[in-house]
Design a protein around this motif. Sequence first.
Motif, PDB file in Angstrom:
ATOM      1  N   ASP A 333      54.395  43.720  16.104  1.00  0.00           N
ATOM      2  CA  ASP A 333      52.935  43.643  16.082  1.00  0.00           C
ATOM      3  C   ASP A 333      52.508  43.118  14.718  1.00  0.00           C
ATOM      4  O   ASP A 333      52.520  43.847  13.720  1.00  0.00           O
ATOM      5  CB  ASP A 333      52.343  45.031  16.349  1.00  0.00           C
ATOM      6  CG  ASP A 333      50.822  45.005  16.431  1.00  0.00           C
ATOM      7  OD1 ASP A 333      50.214  43.965  16.106  1.00  0.00           O
ATOM      8  OD2 ASP A 333      50.242  46.046  16.808  1.00  0.00           O
ATOM      9  N   SER A 335      49.732  42.515  13.500  1.00  0.00           N
ATOM     10  CA  SER A 335      48.549  43.147  12.908  1.00  0.00           C
ATOM     11  C   SER A 335      48.903  44.360  12.064  1.00  0.00           C
ATOM     12  O   SER A 335      48.046  44.899  11.357  1.00  0.00           O
ATOM     13  CB  SER A 335      47.567  43.557  14.007  1.00  0.00           C
ATOM     14  OG  SER A 335      48.086  44.632  14.777  1.00  0.00           O
ATOM     15  N   ARG A 336      50.160  44.784  12.127  1.00  0.00           N
ATOM     16  CA  ARG A 336      50.605  45.929  11.330  1.00  0.00           C
ATOM     17  C   ARG A 336      51.467  45.514  10.136  1.00  0.00           C
ATOM     18  O   ARG A 336      51.887  46.358   9.344  1.00  0.00           O
ATOM     19  CB  ARG A 336      51.412  46.893  12.209  1.00  0.00           C
ATOM     20  CG  ARG A 336      50.600  47.566  13.304  1.00  0.00           C
ATOM     21  CD  ARG A 336      51.478  48.449  14.164  1.00  0.00           C
ATOM     22  NE  ARG A 336      50.711  49.179  15.152  1.00  0.00           N
ATOM     23  CZ  ARG A 336      50.165  50.370  14.971  1.00  0.00           C
ATOM     24  NH1 ARG A 336      50.308  50.983  13.807  1.00  0.00           N
ATOM     25  NH2 ARG A 336      49.479  50.963  15.926  1.00  0.00           N
ATOM     26  N   ALA A 349      47.870  43.406   7.145  1.00  0.00           N
ATOM     27  CA  ALA A 349      47.508  43.512   8.568  1.00  0.00           C
ATOM     28  C   ALA A 349      47.678  42.177   9.277  1.00  0.00           C
ATOM     29  O   ALA A 349      46.872  41.773  10.116  1.00  0.00           O
ATOM     30  CB  ALA A 349      46.077  44.023   8.707  1.00  0.00           C
ATOM     31  N   GLY A 377      55.090  48.515   9.814  1.00  0.00           N
ATOM     32  CA  GLY A 377      54.114  49.318  10.527  1.00  0.00           C
ATOM     33  C   GLY A 377      54.618  49.843  11.857  1.00  0.00           C
ATOM     34  O   GLY A 377      53.839  49.999  12.809  1.00  0.00           O
ATOM     35  N   ARG A 378      55.927  50.125  11.937  1.00  0.00           N
ATOM     36  CA  ARG A 378      56.532  50.560  13.204  1.00  0.00           C
ATOM     37  C   ARG A 378      57.188  51.937  13.123  1.00  0.00           C
ATOM     38  O   ARG A 378      57.613  52.484  14.137  1.00  0.00           O
ATOM     39  CB  ARG A 378      57.605  49.547  13.625  1.00  0.00           C
ATOM     40  CG  ARG A 378      57.057  48.208  13.982  1.00  0.00           C
ATOM     41  CD  ARG A 378      58.133  47.131  13.963  1.00  0.00           C
ATOM     42  NE  ARG A 378      59.206  47.340  14.910  1.00  0.00           N
ATOM     43  CZ  ARG A 378      59.184  46.916  16.182  1.00  0.00           C
ATOM     44  NH1 ARG A 378      58.108  46.294  16.651  1.00  0.00           N
ATOM     45  NH2 ARG A 378      60.226  47.102  16.975  1.00  0.00           N
TER      46      ARG A 378
END
Length: 403
Positions: A333, A335-336, A349, A377-378
């Motif tokens: 993702d 965005s993370r 982001a 961001g996971r």
Amino acid sequence: MAVNLTEPGPLLPVGGIRLGTAAAGVRAPDRDDLLLLACDAGTSVAALFTRNAFCAAPVTLCRQRLAERTAVHGLLINAGNANAGTGAAGLDAARQCAAAAETQLEGMVLPFSTGVIGEALPVARISSAVPRAAGNLRADGWLAAARAIMTTDTVPKGCSRQLEIGGRTVTITGIAKGAGMICPDMATMLAFVATDAAVSRSTLQRALAEAAADSFNAITVDGDTSTNDSLVLMATGASGAPALAPDSDDYARFLAALQAVCGTLAQAVVRDGEGATRFITVRVEQARDRDEARRVAYTLAHSPLFKTAAFAGDANWGRILAAVGRAPVDALDLSRVTIAIDDVPLVAAGEPHPDYSEAAGSAVFARAEFTVRIQLGRGRTAAEVYTCDFSYDYVRINAEYRS
């Protein structure tokens, strides 16, 4: 020229270990290129080896001998010839050289080689030099030993640490060689570490694997795993300290010191990478697990485009972005994702950071050392990999390697 790396300071003797060098003329007639290491009776020995299917003859022989669990009396290491890709004749050559050393040490010897692949090992020259190396055996021979095993290295690599166990001073000293064909799939290069702690073989093997995980298995110069990679840890027990029990506080402190030695040696290999002008830490955070973090880190650390940009001091951060994007991570993702180089943010982001400037990025890329920090961001797991740039000299050194 090595990146912020100089010759090691004093390398401390380890009780029960003696080292001697000699010139065998394997490739050059004017330098010591043979190392004989003698260890006292009762020494525990642990080792990790390359996973390259075309492993060198000495690797095959060492694996066989350690599997027999016969007492090890010493090591014999030659530089200048890898004795790899040499078939059955290479195995016989390794046995003959080891036998020459066994005559001197009166017990089983493990052979190691480093250098050019595919050439016959000069058994007669090595065997005739073994008695001279034996005659030079001494407890304080670590620095001379580090020099003798060098090939394209520009600086000998060594490190010592001490700690207290049971009221006794315990010493750990190690040496390593390596500058090219460096990529983990075990350890990478040759490294020999000794301690006068008392450690059983099984506990020693566990400690070695744990210490290698974030040191010799976390470095890359060029993405090539050698045929000869070997990492050996010896424990003589000569300090008189009580034997280390797994999971004890003493074991934890010993492991921390061993990790410090291995980390210093492994990073020295990268700092002395062939033609290196930059030392780069790639840190991946917020991964789902360690394996995922390392996959992302190595995708960037192995990227020739990123490594050549680093050599040029070119803040072409699109090469970092592209490497992260093509890393083998399922359903990333964007965005993370956050990316920064040292204190300069690149991406937040998944979007270009509004505060980034070319001047700030160029200032970081011009540094001899810098860190690329990637947050996925996971999850909560992090891992680091250490690498260097690709310079003109890397091509020259490898183009002229057999000249």
